[in-house]
Design a protein around this motif. Structure first.
Motif, PDB file in Angstrom:
ATOM      1  N   GLY A 235       0.816  -1.206   0.000  1.00 19.35           N
ATOM      2  CA  GLY A 235       0.000   0.000   0.000  1.00 19.35           C
ATOM      3  C   GLY A 235       0.846   1.251   0.000  1.00 19.35           C
ATOM      4  O   GLY A 235       0.574   2.214  -0.735  1.00 19.35           O
ATOM      5  N   PHE A 236       1.904   1.247   0.793  1.00 18.83           N
ATOM      6  CA  PHE A 236       2.813   2.390   0.822  1.00 18.83           C
ATOM      7  C   PHE A 236       3.591   2.515  -0.479  1.00 18.83           C
ATOM      8  O   PHE A 236       3.886   3.631  -0.930  1.00 18.83           O
ATOM      9  N   ASN A 237       3.954   1.385  -1.087  1.00 14.84           N
ATOM     10  CA  ASN A 237       4.670   1.448  -2.356  1.00 14.84           C
ATOM     11  C   ASN A 237       3.854   2.163  -3.422  1.00 14.84           C
ATOM     12  O   ASN A 237       4.402   2.809  -4.320  1.00 14.84           O
ATOM     13  N   LEU A 238       2.515   2.049  -3.329  1.00 14.06           N
ATOM     14  CA  LEU A 238       1.662   2.686  -4.320  1.00 14.06           C
ATOM     15  C   LEU A 238       1.545   4.188  -4.094  1.00 14.06           C
ATOM     16  O   LEU A 238       1.564   4.972  -5.054  1.00 14.06           O
ATOM     17  N   VAL A 239       1.441   4.617  -2.841  1.00 16.85           N
ATOM     18  CA  VAL A 239       1.090   6.018  -2.556  1.00 16.85           C
ATOM     19  C   VAL A 239       2.212   6.788  -1.861  1.00 16.85           C
ATOM     20  O   VAL A 239       1.964   7.854  -1.305  1.00 16.85           O
ATOM     21  N   TYR A 240       3.445   6.273  -1.899  1.00 18.09           N
ATOM     22  CA  TYR A 240       4.484   6.931  -1.113  1.00 18.09           C
ATOM     23  C   TYR A 240       4.776   8.358  -1.576  1.00 18.09           C
ATOM     24  O   TYR A 240       5.169   9.209  -0.781  1.00 18.09           O
TER      25      TYR A 240
ATOM     26  N   THR B  21       9.186  -0.170  -8.541  1.00 18.92           N
ATOM     27  CA  THR B  21       8.921   1.061  -9.277  1.00 18.92           C
ATOM     28  C   THR B  21       7.651   0.989 -10.111  1.00 18.92           C
ATOM     29  O   THR B  21       6.994   2.013 -10.333  1.00 18.92           O
ATOM     30  N   VAL B  22       7.276  -0.206 -10.577  1.00 18.76           N
ATOM     31  CA  VAL B  22       6.203  -0.291 -11.559  1.00 18.76           C
ATOM     32  C   VAL B  22       4.858   0.171 -10.992  1.00 18.76           C
ATOM     33  O   VAL B  22       4.061   0.800 -11.698  1.00 18.76           O
ATOM     34  N   ALA B  23       4.563  -0.120  -9.710  1.00 21.07           N
ATOM     35  CA  ALA B  23       3.271   0.286  -9.150  1.00 21.07           C
ATOM     36  C   ALA B  23       3.136   1.809  -9.056  1.00 21.07           C
ATOM     37  O   ALA B  23       2.145   2.378  -9.550  1.00 21.07           O
ATOM     38  N   PRO B  24       4.098   2.529  -8.444  1.00 23.25           N
ATOM     39  CA  PRO B  24       3.980   3.997  -8.458  1.00 23.25           C
ATOM     40  C   PRO B  24       4.074   4.580  -9.859  1.00 23.25           C
ATOM     41  O   PRO B  24       3.522   5.659 -10.120  1.00 23.25           O
ATOM     42  N   LEU B  25       4.753   3.884 -10.779  1.00 22.28           N
ATOM     43  CA  LEU B  25       4.794   4.348 -12.169  1.00 22.28           C
ATOM     44  C   LEU B  25       3.388   4.330 -12.765  1.00 22.28           C
ATOM     45  O   LEU B  25       2.965   5.293 -13.421  1.00 22.28           O
TER      46      LEU B  25
ATOM     47  N   GLY C 163      -4.789   2.703  -2.456  1.00 22.52           N
ATOM     48  CA  GLY C 163      -5.533   3.616  -3.305  1.00 22.52           C
ATOM     49  C   GLY C 163      -6.728   4.231  -2.602  1.00 22.52           C
ATOM     50  O   GLY C 163      -7.008   5.426  -2.745  1.00 22.52           O
ATOM     51  N   LEU C 164      -7.446   3.425  -1.815  1.00 24.81           N
ATOM     52  CA  LEU C 164      -8.625   3.929  -1.110  1.00 24.81           C
ATOM     53  C   LEU C 164      -8.241   4.858   0.038  1.00 24.81           C
ATOM     54  O   LEU C 164      -8.839   5.922   0.220  1.00 24.81           O
ATOM     55  N   LEU C 165      -7.230   4.454   0.807  1.00 20.47           N
ATOM     56  CA  LEU C 165      -6.849   5.233   1.984  1.00 20.47           C
ATOM     57  C   LEU C 165      -6.084   6.509   1.634  1.00 20.47           C
ATOM     58  O   LEU C 165      -5.972   7.409   2.466  1.00 20.47           O
TER      59      LEU C 165
END
Length: 476
Positions: A70-75, A309-313, A197-199
């Motif tokens: 979750g943090f990897n997505l929204v950091y 990297t791919v998720a935040p990308l 994404g939701l939080l």
């Protein structure tokens, strides 16, 4: 040099934090080359019903993975909210390298420290990290320390799980529990992306409290985790130096400074001299001077540098090109994790049919195709996010088994334990360094450049694996 079999489709791999193959012998490598080995199985320690221990451990690990991903997505969103500036990459890079170091440390200490003690310490770290992080969620330092503690905590349960699961005597039950570890990782990743994404639009600090949910399974597990361990000397000094070097490497890659680079070089010299002179180091120089091993590990470093990297990308592309919120992006990524789970569970059968080398190159070709799709059609529609991630994560999901088989073919059987630990460190460490390097590009919106670099890394990985296999066969 001794000759070992390079390509054996049915070759079992030693246990790891995320490897899905099953070892034919349950032997954990000790902290030193001369240390006696120990066999730990559920039956041997009186675990008549391993599910009562293994499933709770798996639950703790899965919830930790939810928070991590979750943090990897929204950091980047977190960094903007707390004013992290140029240090935003450290939010995910340091916990990533801590994860790799934790795998390494727990894999080594598992032969000398009772698993129950390791799990107890892990639970305490989860509680401390969660509460600290939520209380100091406005501080960059507080978040980094909290997430590092959480990572150390939940990985203790993951390592204990793999030690016990791979020790089950019944091959079918053993295969079931090791497969569940892979499922927990992919499922935790999918839920983590959706939760992140939701939080992100509610309160991302709640992500720091998710690992506390693992406390609910403690009454089920009770005190059933084995409390016995082989007594022996642990090379505390060597482990401390090596762990510090790994962390320093991440810091230097994320924020290059002359004093960090100088400290890294000096630390490397000290470590090399130490393992050459110590009476019983946890690892010897011969391990690192094994050229085929070094060559195979370099493939991991090249390929896995893009993993975090791919998720935040995708999140950045969705926001910049299509106005998607993190929640909308995370929903579009869910099919990719279902594909990854299927690929991971079937990779062993695929390798048995077409061989290790072909499987590695096929997996990396999927990653190359996904990143090339991004580079060429980034502005063609939001469908590209789902399609590209399905290809990329199918490749990463199926890559664990053949990558580990590649490395284990290059080391002596007595070095498998250290090879497992080094593999995990290479995977997690290279991904953490990669996200640190790519963070400025993500922040500036240079998404096409990142995609092109990832295409290049995948192409180098394919060529490197082909060259490695050819050189290894010629060296036999």
């Amino acid at each position: 040099m001794r000759n070992f079999r390079y390509l054996v489709s049915t070759r079992p791999a030693a246990p790891s934090c995320r490897v899905t193959t099953i070892p034919s012998q349950v032997i954990r490598e000790g902290a030193t080359a001369s240390s006696p080995t120990r066999t730990t199985t559920p039956d041997a320690v009186g675990m008549d019903h391993p599910a009562r221990v293994l499933l709770p451990l798996l639950g703790i690990y899965a919830l930790g993975t939810v928070s991590l991903q979750g943090f990897n997505l929204v950091y980047l969103r977190v960094a903007a909210d707390i004013g992290a500036g140029d240090s935003s990459g450290l939010i995910t890079a340091i916990p990533g390298i801590v994860l790799g170091v934790a795998c390494f440390l727990y894999g080594t200490l598992g032969d000398f420290v009772p698993l129950r003690r390791i799990v107890d310490v892990g639970v305490a770290l989860i509680v401390a990290g969660s509460l600290l992080g939520f209380a100091f969620s406005s501080s960059l330092t507080g978040i980094i320390i909290a997430r590092a503690l959480q990572t150390l905590g939940y990985q203790a349960s993951a390592s204990a799980y793999m030690i016990l699961a791979t020790g089950i005597a019944d091959p079918k039950r053993r295969s079931l529990y090791v497969g569940l570890m892979c499922a927990a990782f992919q499922g935790g990743t999918a839920i983590g992306m959706l939760s992140g994404g939701l939080l992100a639009d509610i309160n991302w600090a709640i992500l720091l409290l998710i690992p506390l949910g693992g406390l609910a399974v403690l009454p089920i597990m009770g005190r059933r985790v084995p409390a016995r361990a082989h007594t022996g000397r642990v090379d505390v000094v060597g482990l401390a130096i090596f762990s510090s070097l790994a962390l320093l490497l991440t810091l230097a890659a994320s924020n290059p400074r002359w004093w960090l680079i100088g400290g890294l070089i000096l630390g490397g010299v000290i470590f090399w001299r130490y393992i050459g002179r110590a009476r019983a180091p946890f690892i010897t120089r011969s391990f690192f001077t094994n050229v085929p091993w070094a060559r195979s590990v370099s493939l991991i470093v090249i390929i896995y540098c893009m993993n975090f990297t791919v998720a935040p990308l995708m999140n950045g592309i969705g926001a910049a090109h299509y106005g998607l919120t993190p929640a909308q992006v995370s929903v579009r990524l869910l099919p990719a994790y279902c594909v990854a789970l299927t690929a991971a569970m079937s990779s062993g059968a695929v390798m048995a049919r077409i061989g290790r080398g072909a499987t590695v190159r096929g997996c990396v070709s999927l990653i190359l195709s996904g990143t090339a799709l991004l580079a060429l059609f980034m502005s063609s529609g939001p469908w590209v996010i789902t399609a590209a991630m399905c290809l990329i994560y199918a490749g990463f999901g199926a890559l664990f088994t053949p990558i580990y088989d590649t490395v284990f073919a290059t080391v002596a059987p007595g070095q498998n334990g250290r090879a497992v630990a080094m593999n995990d460190l290479a995977m997690q460490g290279s991904a953490a360094i990669g996200i640190g390097v790519f963070t400025p590009w993500l922040a500036s919106g240079s998404f096409e450049s990142i995609a092109v670099v990832c295409v290049g890394a995948a192409a180098i990985g394919i060529l490197g694996d082909w060259a490695h296999e050819a050189l290894y066969r010629r060296g036999r």
